[in-house]
Design an enzyme around this catalytic site. Structure first.
Site, mmCIF file in Angstrom:
data_model
loop_
_atom_site.group_PDB
_atom_site.id
_atom_site.type_symbol
_atom_site.label_atom_id
_atom_site.label_comp_id
_atom_site.label_asym_id
_atom_site.label_seq_id
_atom_site.Cartn_x
_atom_site.Cartn_y
_atom_site.Cartn_z
ATOM 1 C CG ASP A 394 -1.370 1.033 1.086
ATOM 2 O OD1 ASP A 394 -2.622 0.904 -0.096
ATOM 3 O OD2 ASP A 394 -1.832 2.215 2.314
ATOM 4 C CD GLU A 423 -2.623 1.859 -3.939
ATOM 5 O OE1 GLU A 423 -3.411 2.479 -3.699
ATOM 6 O OE2 GLU A 423 -2.057 1.648 -2.981
#
Length: 676
Positions: A394, A423
């Site tokens: 993330d 990401e």
């Protein structure tokens, strides 16, 4: 003004001012692939070739020979592959990587005295010149090679030399291929030049190159509304996911969720007593990054779920979100890992104007950064020990680059099969740099590339430039954070079009479900890409049996991907002309052209669009003088096409795309024709 003699005397030239070896005559430059002067490794998967090119030349007219040297880091000695001249002093060699981990490669080149002699001898013989002295020179070269050879080859070489010494009637022996092969084998490579750098290849398993991802919130897996899902519920959902053909199941954070500043539905600042909070607000009294949210079950339940997924051909991927809720044990145990504001409070996460009051970011500039790094590595290793080998990371661009380079190298040193998906929806150079540092796959801008020009420009960059050597794209038409305007307004055809584009433009793609297959399209507000009633902040019930579900179509698309190896790579993508800007056409092929896939997509989700597609038939190994069949793998329709330009028409209310397999006409010995 000093005289020349005075200059020489004052400089006192010594031997140390000469190069180490002044007799090296070969130059090696412009080697490719090479990323940032060798600072970063290129990427391959097992059994993939590494094609290396370089400009190689020497002064004068002597012949040059070159080899590509390569080895796995565990291997003490170098292997070699011959390099051949392509054109204009550009040379090429290839080796294939067969093991996980890291390989090295470089190039070695030298002036080849035997090749020079043989080349010139051939010219002299063609000119009918006296070559008696030349044969004696060749005999000396061959005898020197015989001294370096083993007994059998040495004897054979000495016999060649002896016959050449007998005179010009044996001159043709000097040009025999067997002699050339022996001389290459025992060449002493005098004054060889090696490329100035040794370069690296990171080798991953096949799933790094070809994978099909499905994202799912475990807490929304309960079979009835209003109940928090468990891993047992997730286990019951697995056949549904496997039936659609996904091989990676990505779960958002599964850890305890903090209470302090917990967000309510639709990201409101005040949570109700039953609001579950955001899974990314990690940590509570039940534990932190190495703990399971008790509402989902136990660690044993999780292990059972992972094992059951593996039995169905699905690999579970976990989210690495290195951030904490205010209730995370780290906040009490390691306050030095968090930045404090002048009023004494901990700085929560912000991306102005967005505020994340329920999340504390780590302070990677703390004096105790080494302890922080070690602890985050321990977290990753904990989940590796539970059988996890894929991590979706993330927002990696909000943590130091050096941390990721170190962490990924540390994990892959002992577990080279581990895959890290970045990401990072941020600036292009930052996304590319993260890939260079070691991230196996990367999210892309695909979700926001909608026009034909945008798609062609972007995917040409990703697949036909140096970027492809280190950046492996993973295409997602939607995520829990991204509901694009195209999906909001385009209806069911827009979801189908984006599915086909993602699944055929990229070898790896994913969807956030069940929101995608159920065509969830209502935004939080006009102009927002957030979902109304976002699953990030509440438990959702999904009717998987809804009649409008795209699940059967998704299953068909994923089966097409599995059955057609042309769709399992990125570099073979080629776009083709269509005389309508709303239609995009492209092919993917296997190297031997036994599998040719042509995809045509109507980018307009509202109207029927038609046009003429032009294909380079010779490049696709299709005879332009005979008809050929295109088999639509989506609808199972078959069409007979003639020549390079053919008509297509796509009604988005029926199907906005074709995935054609080109089938060539084959004639049997009994004059029966069929299409292969």
């Amino acid at each position: 003004m000093q005289s020349v003699a005075e200059v020489l005397r004052n400089r006192a030239i010594s031997a140390e001012q000469f190069p180490a070896e002044g007799r090296q005559r070969v130059v090696i430059e412009r080697l490719s692939p090479e990323i940032d002067c060798g600072l970063f490794a290129i990427k391959r998967t097992i059994s993939e070739p590494v094609v290396v090119e370089a400009d190689i030349f020497a002064d004068g007219h002597d012949a040059v020979s070159a080899v590509l040297r390569f080895r796995h880091l565990r291997q003490p000695d170098w292997d070699e592959a011959p390099m051949t001249l392509v054109e204009n002093d550009r040379w090429r060699g290839t080796f294939t990587v067969m093991e996980l981990g890291t390989y090295e490669y470089t190039v070695l080149a030298w002036v080849d005295r035997y090749q020079t002699w043989a080349r010139d001898l051939r010219k002299r013989l063609q000119a009918e010149q006296d070559v008696s002295v030349d044969l004696l020179i060749g005999a000396e070269l061959i005898e020197a090679a015989a001294a370096r050879a083993g007994e059998a080859d040495g004897e054979l070489l000495r016999s060649y030399a002896a016959r050449l010494r007998e005179g010009q009637e044996h001159a043709e022996l000097a040009l025999e291929p067997e002699l050339a092969e022996l001389m290459a084998r025992y060449d002493d490579r005098p004054f060889a030049s090696q490329y100035q750098r040794t370069l690296r290849v990171t080798v991953d398993r096949e799933r790094a190159r070809f994978s099909t991802w499905y994202e799912m919130f475990p807490r929304s897996c309960a079979p009835e509304p209003g109940r928090h899902g468990t891993f047992r519920d997730c286990e019951a959902r697995l056949p549904y996911i496997a039936g659609m053909g996904f091989d990676v199941l990505y779960l958002p954070p599964i850890h305890p969720i903090g209470r302090t500043n917990r967000k309510g539905r639709n990201n409101t600042l005040v949570a109700g007593p039953d609001d579950p909070g955001s899974p990314w607000a990690i940590g509570a009294g039940d534990g932190g990054h190495d703990a399971i949210n008790p509402a989902l079950g136990t660690l044993d339940d999780f292990r059972r779920f992972v094992e059951r997924a593996q039995q169905l051909g699905i690999e579970v991927a976990l989210d690495l979100a290195f951030q904490c809720s205010p209730d995370h044990p780290y906040v009490r145990q390691h306050p030095e890992w968090f930045r404090r504001r002048p009023d004494g409070t901990v700085q929560y996460a912000e991306n102005p104007p967005k505020k994340y009051q329920d999340i504390y970011p780590f302070d990677f500039e703390t004096e105790h950064w080494r302890e922080l790094w070690d602890e985050l590595k321990r977290v990753v290793l904990f989940w590796v020990q539970q059988g996890i080998r894929i991590f979706r990371v993330d927002n990696p661009h909000t943590k130091p680059f050096r941390f990721w380079e170190w962490l990924i190298a540390e994990i892959k040193r002992d577990f080279p099969e581990t895959i890290f998906l970045s990401e990072a929806f941020t600036r292009p150079k930052v996304m590319y740099h993260l890939a260079k540092l070691g991230f196996t796959q990367s999210y892309t801008y695909f979700a926001w590339r909608n026009t034909k020009w945008e798609l062609e420009q972007y995917f040409t960059e990703l697949t036909q430039t140096e970027v492809r050597e280190y950046f492996r794209p993973n295409l997602w038409p939607n995520t829990p954070d991204i509901l694009t305007e195209y999906l909001q307004h385009g209806g069911r055809p827009s979801f189908i079009a984006r599915l086909v584009l993602a699944a055929t433009l990229g070898a790896s793609y994913g969807i956030y479900g069940p929101a995608f297959e159920l065509c969830e399209h209502v935004p939080l507000a006009p102009g927002s890409e957030e979902y109304l009633n976002s699953e990030k902040y509440e438990i959702r019930y999904w009717d998987l049996e809804a009649p409008h579900s795209l699940a059967p179509l998704i299953a068909r698309v994923n089966r097409i991907r599995r059955e057609n190896p042309a769709l399992q790579r990125d570099w073979n993508l080629r776009f083709h002309p269509v005389d309508n800007p709303e239609l995009i056409a492209y092919t993917k092929t296997t190297d031997d052209l036994s599998n040719v896939i042509l995809t045509v997509v109507n980018l307009d989700p509202y109207h029927t669009q038609s046009g003429w597609v032009t294909l380079p038939l010779e490049d696709l190994n299709v005879d332009p003088l005979h008809p050929y069949q295109v088999h639509d793998l989506l609808s199972d329709s078959r069409y007979l096409w003639h020549g390079s330009t053919n008509y297509v028409e796509l009604n988005p209310q029926i199907l906005p795309a074709h995935i054609f397999r080109l089938r060539r006409r084959v004639r049997t010995e009994h004059d029966f024709e069929y299409y292969l």
